[in-house]
Design an enzyme around this catalytic site. Structure first.
Site, mmCIF file in Angstrom:
data_model
loop_
_atom_site.group_PDB
_atom_site.id
_atom_site.type_symbol
_atom_site.label_atom_id
_atom_site.label_comp_id
_atom_site.label_asym_id
_atom_site.label_seq_id
_atom_site.Cartn_x
_atom_site.Cartn_y
_atom_site.Cartn_z
ATOM 1 N N TYR A 140 0.827 -1.224 0.000
ATOM 2 C CA TYR A 140 0.000 0.000 0.000
ATOM 3 C C TYR A 140 0.860 1.272 0.000
ATOM 4 O O TYR A 140 0.420 2.298 -0.528
ATOM 5 C CB TYR A 140 -1.022 -0.025 1.148
ATOM 6 C CG TYR A 140 -2.116 -1.022 0.827
ATOM 7 C CD1 TYR A 140 -3.104 -0.719 -0.112
ATOM 8 C CD2 TYR A 140 -2.117 -2.294 1.395
ATOM 9 C CE1 TYR A 140 -4.064 -1.646 -0.460
ATOM 10 C CE2 TYR A 140 -3.076 -3.234 1.054
ATOM 11 C CZ TYR A 140 -4.052 -2.908 0.125
ATOM 12 O OH TYR A 140 -4.999 -3.836 -0.228
ATOM 13 N N HIS A 142 -14.316 1.413 -0.735
ATOM 14 C CA HIS A 142 -13.227 0.508 -0.372
ATOM 15 C C HIS A 142 -12.120 1.212 0.417
ATOM 16 O O HIS A 142 -11.004 0.712 0.489
ATOM 17 C CB HIS A 142 -12.638 -0.156 -1.627
ATOM 18 C CG HIS A 142 -13.562 -1.177 -2.240
ATOM 19 N ND1 HIS A 142 -13.380 -1.695 -3.506
ATOM 20 C CD2 HIS A 142 -14.680 -1.772 -1.753
ATOM 21 C CE1 HIS A 142 -14.363 -2.563 -3.774
ATOM 22 N NE2 HIS A 142 -15.156 -2.627 -2.729
ATOM 23 N N ALA A 166 -11.870 5.694 -20.924
ATOM 24 C CA ALA A 166 -12.669 6.602 -20.086
ATOM 25 C C ALA A 166 -12.379 8.069 -20.391
ATOM 26 O O ALA A 166 -13.284 8.904 -20.372
ATOM 27 C CB ALA A 166 -12.388 6.310 -18.616
ATOM 28 N N GLY A 207 -15.329 1.979 -15.929
ATOM 29 C CA GLY A 207 -14.022 1.370 -15.678
ATOM 30 C C GLY A 207 -13.981 0.388 -14.534
ATOM 31 O O GLY A 207 -13.022 0.376 -13.772
ATOM 32 N N THR A 208 -15.023 -0.432 -14.429
ATOM 33 C CA THR A 208 -14.994 -1.470 -13.383
ATOM 34 C C THR A 208 -15.393 -2.806 -14.002
ATOM 35 O O THR A 208 -16.288 -2.873 -14.841
ATOM 36 C CB THR A 208 -15.872 -1.091 -12.174
ATOM 37 O OG1 THR A 208 -15.857 -2.178 -11.232
ATOM 38 C CG2 THR A 208 -17.307 -0.748 -12.547
ATOM 39 N N ASP A 239 -7.517 5.821 -4.544
ATOM 40 C CA ASP A 239 -6.763 7.054 -4.831
ATOM 41 C C ASP A 239 -7.677 8.256 -4.626
ATOM 42 O O ASP A 239 -8.875 8.112 -4.376
ATOM 43 C CB ASP A 239 -6.203 7.015 -6.274
ATOM 44 C CG ASP A 239 -7.308 6.976 -7.333
ATOM 45 O OD1 ASP A 239 -8.159 7.903 -7.349
ATOM 46 O OD2 ASP A 239 -7.329 6.037 -8.155
ATOM 47 N N ARG A 278 1.319 1.825 -3.573
ATOM 48 C CA ARG A 278 0.082 2.368 -4.176
ATOM 49 C C ARG A 278 -0.055 3.851 -3.833
ATOM 50 O O ARG A 278 -0.451 4.664 -4.644
ATOM 51 C CB ARG A 278 -1.165 1.633 -3.652
ATOM 52 C CG ARG A 278 -1.171 0.128 -3.739
ATOM 53 C CD ARG A 278 -1.509 -0.358 -5.132
ATOM 54 N NE ARG A 278 -0.443 -0.177 -6.106
ATOM 55 C CZ ARG A 278 0.676 -0.918 -6.158
ATOM 56 N NH1 ARG A 278 0.884 -1.892 -5.312
ATOM 57 N NH2 ARG A 278 1.589 -0.692 -7.080
ATOM 58 N N CYS A 314 -0.450 4.237 17.079
ATOM 59 C CA CYS A 314 -1.699 4.987 16.907
ATOM 60 C C CYS A 314 -1.598 6.278 17.720
ATOM 61 O O CYS A 314 -1.279 6.227 18.918
ATOM 62 C CB CYS A 314 -2.879 4.138 17.378
ATOM 63 S SG CYS A 314 -4.411 5.088 17.519
ATOM 64 N N GLN A 317 -14.819 2.704 -6.092
ATOM 65 C CA GLN A 317 -14.118 1.578 -5.455
ATOM 66 C C GLN A 317 -12.638 1.923 -5.324
ATOM 67 O O GLN A 317 -11.874 1.168 -4.731
ATOM 68 C CB GLN A 317 -14.266 0.321 -6.315
ATOM 69 C CG GLN A 317 -15.700 -0.128 -6.482
ATOM 70 C CD GLN A 317 -15.821 -1.146 -7.612
ATOM 71 O OE1 GLN A 317 -15.695 -2.339 -7.395
ATOM 72 N NE2 GLN A 317 -16.067 -0.679 -8.815
HETATM 73 P P1 OAD Z 1 -10.488 -4.214 -12.253
HETATM 74 O O1 OAD Z 1 -9.011 -4.228 -12.426
HETATM 75 O O2 OAD Z 1 -11.147 -5.469 -11.835
HETATM 76 O O3 OAD Z 1 -11.176 -3.762 -13.612
HETATM 77 C C1 OAD Z 1 -10.741 -2.633 -14.308
HETATM 78 C C2 OAD Z 1 -11.739 -2.366 -15.408
HETATM 79 O O4 OAD Z 1 -11.369 -1.149 -16.038
HETATM 80 C C3 OAD Z 1 -11.814 -3.424 -16.503
HETATM 81 O O5 OAD Z 1 -13.173 -3.744 -16.760
HETATM 82 C C4 OAD Z 1 -11.164 -2.753 -17.728
HETATM 83 O O6 OAD Z 1 -11.771 -3.141 -18.949
HETATM 84 C C5 OAD Z 1 -11.454 -1.301 -17.444
HETATM 85 N N1 OAD Z 1 -10.495 -0.356 -18.024
HETATM 86 C C6 OAD Z 1 -9.147 -0.450 -18.081
HETATM 87 N N2 OAD Z 1 -8.604 0.646 -18.644
HETATM 88 C C7 OAD Z 1 -9.637 1.466 -18.947
HETATM 89 C C8 OAD Z 1 -9.738 2.747 -19.559
HETATM 90 N N3 OAD Z 1 -8.664 3.438 -19.953
HETATM 91 N N4 OAD Z 1 -10.971 3.292 -19.720
HETATM 92 C C9 OAD Z 1 -12.088 2.603 -19.323
HETATM 93 N N5 OAD Z 1 -12.049 1.391 -18.743
HETATM 94 C C10 OAD Z 1 -10.842 0.822 -18.562
HETATM 95 O O7 OAD Z 1 -10.824 -2.993 -11.249
HETATM 96 P P2 OAD Z 1 -12.143 -2.751 -10.394
HETATM 97 O O8 OAD Z 1 -13.340 -3.200 -11.113
HETATM 98 O O9 OAD Z 1 -12.062 -1.361 -9.899
HETATM 99 O O10 OAD Z 1 -10.856 -4.014 -4.278
HETATM 100 O O11 OAD Z 1 -11.873 -3.730 -9.177
HETATM 101 C C11 OAD Z 1 -12.800 -3.778 -8.125
HETATM 102 C C12 OAD Z 1 -12.085 -4.062 -6.829
HETATM 103 O O12 OAD Z 1 -11.290 -5.234 -6.960
HETATM 104 C C13 OAD Z 1 -11.093 -2.999 -6.401
HETATM 105 O O13 OAD Z 1 -11.684 -1.910 -5.736
HETATM 106 C C14 OAD Z 1 -10.169 -3.751 -5.509
HETATM 107 C C15 OAD Z 1 -9.987 -4.992 -6.359
HETATM 108 O O14 OAD Z 1 -9.615 -6.145 -5.714
HETATM 109 C C16 OAD Z 1 -10.178 -4.214 -3.147
HETATM 110 O O15 OAD Z 1 -8.960 -4.226 -3.103
HETATM 111 C C17 OAD Z 1 -11.040 -4.429 -1.955
#
Ligand code: OAD
Length: 226
Positions: free
Chosen positions: A52, A103, A213, A169-170, A88, A55, A130, A85
């Protein structure tokens, strides 16, 4: 219009932050079980902090892109609930007020002993004390697998009340966020997905916009702000 927007790692990809599940995503180099669970933190806090800290350093160097900035504009014209989610702070630096970080946030530290929070230093260490209770159980304020995401009551309410729900983007692989589109649609919202490729829950969306995006979001926002 009441709009609920859910963002994921894809919205920050063009700011230079790695996503989790794409090629070269973070979960290719790191096992979730090693760095993103409470058990991992108990077993090896040094490794988890190192992950982290990296990150946090990457996020501090990154700049918001056109998609983050466009969502800030959308909130000037509509009643927008922005749920992310992402851990940042690029939405905030892109001008969005009141971002719901379901998250958690890299900017925040949490005491596993007393539950209090404070601004995280750029580098956290497992022996940091802490500032409130003095125990050395300080952790990043990140929701790990097996933990309950934050602000869920407020989020479900805004998803339910939305006339338009957008996911940007998820990948639709992590619940409960992956279930928001279905819930919004059942509650009467129109649903739209903006992504580089179809997500795992793309069947829950009425409209699909495929592309980066930084291009799709400003265009979508412009259409909603005429
Ligand atoms: P993912 O890495 O699972 O998915 C990223 C998504 O962004 C994918 O569907 C890609 O197609 C899309 N993508 C990539 N580049 C892009 C761009 N330039 N424009 C648009 N879309 C793009 O990430 P999340 O769905 O955010 O949780 O993941 C969900 C959670 O899983 C996170 O919050 C994290 C992770 O494990 C925890 O750590 C608790």
């Amino acid at each position: 219009m009441r709009i609920a927007v859910l963002t994921g790692a894809g919205i920050s990809a063009e700011s230079g932050l790695r996503t989790f599940r794409d090629t070269e995503g973070l979960w290719e180099d790191h096992r979730v079980d090693d760095v993103a669970t409470p058990e991992a933190f108990q077993r090896d806090p040094v490794l988890v902090h190192r992950f982290y800290n990296m990150r946090r350093a990457d996020a501090a160097r990154a700049q918001p892109n056109a998609a983050h900035r466009a969502l800030a504009k959308l909130a000037l014209r509509h009643d927008v609930t922005l749920i992310t989610q992402n851990v940042d702070d690029l939405h905030e630096r892109g001008g969005s007020p009141d971002v719901i970080h379901m998250h958690g946030s890299l900017l925040c530290a949490l005491c596993a002993a007393c539950g209090r929070r404070w601004p995280a230093p750029l580098t956290m260490r497992s022996l940091d004390l802490c500032p409130h209770c003095g125990k050395a159980q300080t952790r990043p304020d990140i929701v790990w697998f097996g933990e309950t995401p934050y602000h869920m009551e407020e989020i479900w309410q805004s998803v339910e009340a939305a006339e338009l729900f957008a996911a940007i983007g998820t990948s639709g692989q992590v619940y409960p966020a992956a279930g928001f589109a279905q819930h919004a649609r059942r509650s009467g919202a129109k649903t739209v997905e903006l992504n580089l490729s179809a997500s795992a829950v793309s069947r829950d969306f009425d409209e699909h916009r495929i592309g980066p995006a930084s291009q799709l979001v400003p265009q979508w926002v412009a259409e909603l702000c005429v």
